[in-house]
Design an enzyme around this catalytic site. Structure first.
Site, PDB file in Angstrom:
ATOM      1  N   THR A 166       0.646  -1.164  -0.001  1.00 15.73           N
ATOM      2  CA  THR A 166       0.182   0.290  -0.111  1.00 15.73           C
ATOM      3  C   THR A 166       0.899   1.215   0.407  1.00 15.73           C
ATOM      4  OG1 THR A 166      -1.300  -1.410   1.374  1.00 15.73           O
ATOM      5  CG2 THR A 166      -1.858   1.178   1.476  1.00 15.73           C
ATOM      6  N   ASN A 206      -5.910  -9.709  -7.579  1.00 14.04           N
ATOM      7  CA  ASN A 206      -6.308  -9.968  -6.171  1.00 14.04           C
ATOM      8  C   ASN A 206      -7.140 -10.838  -6.549  1.00 14.04           C
ATOM      9  OD1 ASN A 206      -6.435  -7.623  -6.363  1.00 14.04           O
ATOM     10  ND2 ASN A 206      -7.580  -7.828  -4.283  1.00 14.04           N
ATOM     11  N   GLN A 249       0.385  -9.602  -5.797  1.00 11.28           N
ATOM     12  CA  GLN A 249       0.154 -11.476  -5.979  1.00 11.28           C
ATOM     13  C   GLN A 249       0.942 -11.085  -6.797  1.00 11.28           C
ATOM     14  OE1 GLN A 249      -2.329 -12.124  -4.408  1.00 11.28           O
ATOM     15  NE2 GLN A 249      -3.290 -10.906  -3.116  1.00 11.28           N
ATOM     16  N   SER A 302       4.751  -6.972  -1.487  1.00 13.59           N
ATOM     17  CA  SER A 302       4.825  -6.810  -0.457  1.00 13.59           C
ATOM     18  C   SER A 302       5.077  -8.514   0.449  1.00 13.59           C
ATOM     19  CB  SER A 302       2.799  -6.753   0.091  1.00 13.59           C
ATOM     20  OG  SER A 302       3.317  -7.495   1.274  1.00 13.59           O
ATOM     21  N   ALA A 303       5.862  -8.109   1.110  1.00 15.93           N
ATOM     22  CA  ALA A 303       6.738 -10.062   1.837  1.00 15.93           C
ATOM     23  C   ALA A 303       5.670 -11.043   2.197  1.00 15.93           C
ATOM     24  CB  ALA A 303       7.279  -9.597   3.025  1.00 15.93           C
ATOM     25  N   HIS A 304       4.339 -10.203   3.141  1.00 17.62           N
ATOM     26  CA  HIS A 304       3.562 -11.104   3.664  1.00 17.62           C
ATOM     27  C   HIS A 304       2.516 -12.273   2.594  1.00 17.62           C
ATOM     28  CE1 HIS A 304      -0.203  -9.533   3.366  1.00 17.62           C
ATOM     29  NE2 HIS A 304       0.101  -7.981   3.546  1.00 17.62           N
ATOM     30  N   THR A 362      13.664   4.585  10.411  1.00 18.89           N
ATOM     31  CA  THR A 362      14.357   4.054  10.720  1.00 18.89           C
ATOM     32  C   THR A 362      13.718   2.950   9.580  1.00 18.89           C
ATOM     33  OG1 THR A 362      15.018   5.044  12.676  1.00 18.89           O
ATOM     34  CG2 THR A 362      15.626   3.164  12.468  1.00 18.89           C
ATOM     35  N   CYS A 410      -9.821  -7.214   2.206  1.00 17.27           N
ATOM     36  CA  CYS A 410     -10.072  -6.083   2.952  1.00 17.27           C
ATOM     37  C   CYS A 410     -11.193  -5.790   3.079  1.00 17.27           C
ATOM     38  CB  CYS A 410      -9.283  -5.142   2.208  1.00 17.27           C
ATOM     39  SG  CYS A 410      -7.523  -5.571   1.699  1.00 17.27           S
TER      40      CYS A 410
HETATM   41  N1  PMP Z   1      -1.883  -4.627  -3.766  1.00 15.48           N
HETATM   42  C1  PMP Z   1      -2.411  -5.837  -4.442  1.00 15.48           C
HETATM   43  C2  PMP Z   1      -2.744  -6.464  -5.429  1.00 15.48           C
HETATM   44  C3  PMP Z   1      -3.195  -7.052  -2.688  1.00 15.48           C
HETATM   45  O1  PMP Z   1      -2.990  -7.649  -3.075  1.00 15.48           O
HETATM   46  C4  PMP Z   1      -2.536  -6.354  -1.179  1.00 15.48           C
HETATM   47  C5  PMP Z   1      -3.071  -6.879  -0.484  1.00 15.48           C
HETATM   48  N2  PMP Z   1      -4.609  -7.326  -0.449  1.00 15.48           N
HETATM   49  C6  PMP Z   1      -1.661  -4.819  -1.890  1.00 15.48           C
HETATM   50  C7  PMP Z   1      -1.957  -4.114  -2.259  1.00 15.48           C
HETATM   51  C8  PMP Z   1      -1.914  -4.059   0.243  1.00 15.48           C
HETATM   52  O2  PMP Z   1      -0.755  -5.258   0.244  1.00 15.48           O
HETATM   53  P1  PMP Z   1      -0.045  -3.904   1.968  1.00 15.48           P
HETATM   54  O3  PMP Z   1      -1.134  -5.916   3.040  1.00 15.48           O
HETATM   55  O4  PMP Z   1       1.229  -4.735   2.069  1.00 15.48           O
HETATM   56  O5  PMP Z   1      -0.539  -3.234   1.824  1.00 15.48           O
END
Ligand code: PMP
Length: 383
Positions: A70, A149, A177, A197-199, A234, A321
């Site tokens: 994000t 996504n 994604q 995004s790492a997660h 930081t 979300c």
């Molecule tokens: N862009 C896409 C296409 C996503 O699927 C997501 C996470 N659902 C995000 C952005 C947001 O990522 P983050 O959780 O790292 O802010």
């Protein structure tokens, strides 16, 4: 739990947790500090940056660490727009971007920026003819996701990059994604800026990056000396080290994608055979290997998710979300799907940890729970 919600997030790999714990317990000094411990953190940060750059095919200087996708998306769009020449003030977004990114687009429009939308076709793919007509000389920036996504549909990044560059504009791609699911190389990808995004690939939450092609101008949005002045604050060293460890573990993504696509295809055909009212969206266009977006007749997604929960299966109603809300998915709406069908949308997203046994269990247990509900629905809606 059978976890079929990998597009929402993934479990951190044990190696990731170990790498992060080491930094949290022994490598916690500020990498900007002069003392020996600080210099050690500085070296740890440089090593993590080098790993990220090696795995993603970019130069270390092209990596800007952020708090996730994000923030990377915001930095790219606001930062590239602010750095564009004054006669270029239009920004184009695809109509199926992630919900957070759409909010940014609407906020820019409300602040007076000329925002236009690249439409998708009924099959979920980008309408390239419309894109060609919209990408003109007054465009500063095009922002397009690499893979959706919800539907998993892959967007034509190379084609849009060619159109964007021919118009003298820059291309930002949200590859959140895509990275970790399919082979990726920044140098040959075509985009000027890429968010990740790492997660989403077994790394930790709260850390990601914007890859920015060297030489492309970007106005920083968070001021501070870190990240060469491009993103102050930081550094989240445990998170960054965790992300590097997760990328290092990715291995042969081509082979993994083929295995996961096989499981996804078995799930789709098994569900269709057992429940003829099953509809699969975007089945015949290029998609992420593990994503399937379905509805069972017009059974409400809440009812289906309840039954899945009873079976110990975690899935999702489209974008995580927006789950809990009763608004139909903006992605399906952009494809022209009627609201009553869109409100029945269930997303299963398979990942590296998904097994054939898990899919077999789902195919054995779910149809008997849904079949009576579908019969009831047919009786209720019969003319
Ligand atoms: N862009 C896409 C296409 C996503 O699927 C997501 C996470 N659902 C995000 C952005 C947001 O990522 P983050 O959780 O790292 O802010």
């Amino acid at each position: 739990m059978i976890y079929l919600d990998h597009n929402a997030t993934t479990a951190p790999a044990p190696e990731v947790i170990a790498a992060m714990l080491a930094v949290l317990s022994n490598g916690w000094a500020n990498s900007s500090s002069q003392h020996a411990a600080g210099q050690e953190s500085k070296r740890t940060l440089a090593a993590a940056r080098a790993t990220v750059a090696r795995v993603l095919g970019c130069k270390p200087v092209e990596v800007i660490f952020t708090s996730g996708a994000t923030e990377a998306n915001h930095l790219a769009v606001r930062g590239l727009l602010a750095a564009a020449s004054p006669e270029r003030k239009r920004v184009l977004f695809s109509s199926v971007e992630h919900a957070g990114h759409l909010r940014l687009a609407r906020a820019l429009a409300a602040a007076g920026v000329a925002v236009d939308w690249l439409p998708v076709r009924p099959d979920g793919t980008l309408d390239l003819t419309a894109a060609q007509a919209l990408i003109g000389p007054n465009v500063a920036l095009v922002s397009l996701m690499a893979a959706n996504n919800e539907t998993g549909v892959l967007m034509p990044v190379a084609e849009v990059a060619a159109l964007t560059h021919a118009a003298g504009a820059v291309l930002h791609v949200d590859a959140t994604q895509f990275i970790g699911k399919l082979p990726f190389n920044f140098a040959s990808f075509g985009a000027d800026a890429v968010s990740l995004s790492a997660h989403k690939f077994q790394g930790p939450k709260g850390v990601g990056a914007l890859l920015l092609r060297q030489g492309v101008s970007l106005t920083p949005q968070t001021l501070g000396s870190q990240e060469r002045g491009r993103r102050g604050g930081t550094e989240n060293l445990p998170g960054i080290v965790g992300m590097a460890a997760a990328l290092d573990l990715l291995g042969n993504l081509g082979a993994q994608a083929a295995r996961i696509a096989g499981l996804r295809d078995a799930l789709e055909s098994g569900l269709k055979n057992a429940l003829p009212d099953t509809h699969v969206w975007c089945q015949n266009v290029p998609r992420l290997p593990g994503t399937t977006y379905v509805r069972f007749g017009q059974l409400s997604v809440d009812v289906v998710l309840q039954r899945l929960d009873r079976l110990g299966v975690a899935a999702s109603s489209g974008a995580a979300c927006s789950s809990g809300g009763s608004e139909p998915s903006h992605v399906l709406t952009a494809m022209g799907v009627p609201a009553d069908e869109a409100l029945a949308a269930v997303r299963f997203s398979l990942g590296s940890t998904t097994t054939a046994d898990e899919i077999a269990y789902l195919l054995q247990e779910l149809p008997p729970l849904l079949a009576p509900l579908l019969c009831e629905e047919e009786l209720l809606t019969a003319p």
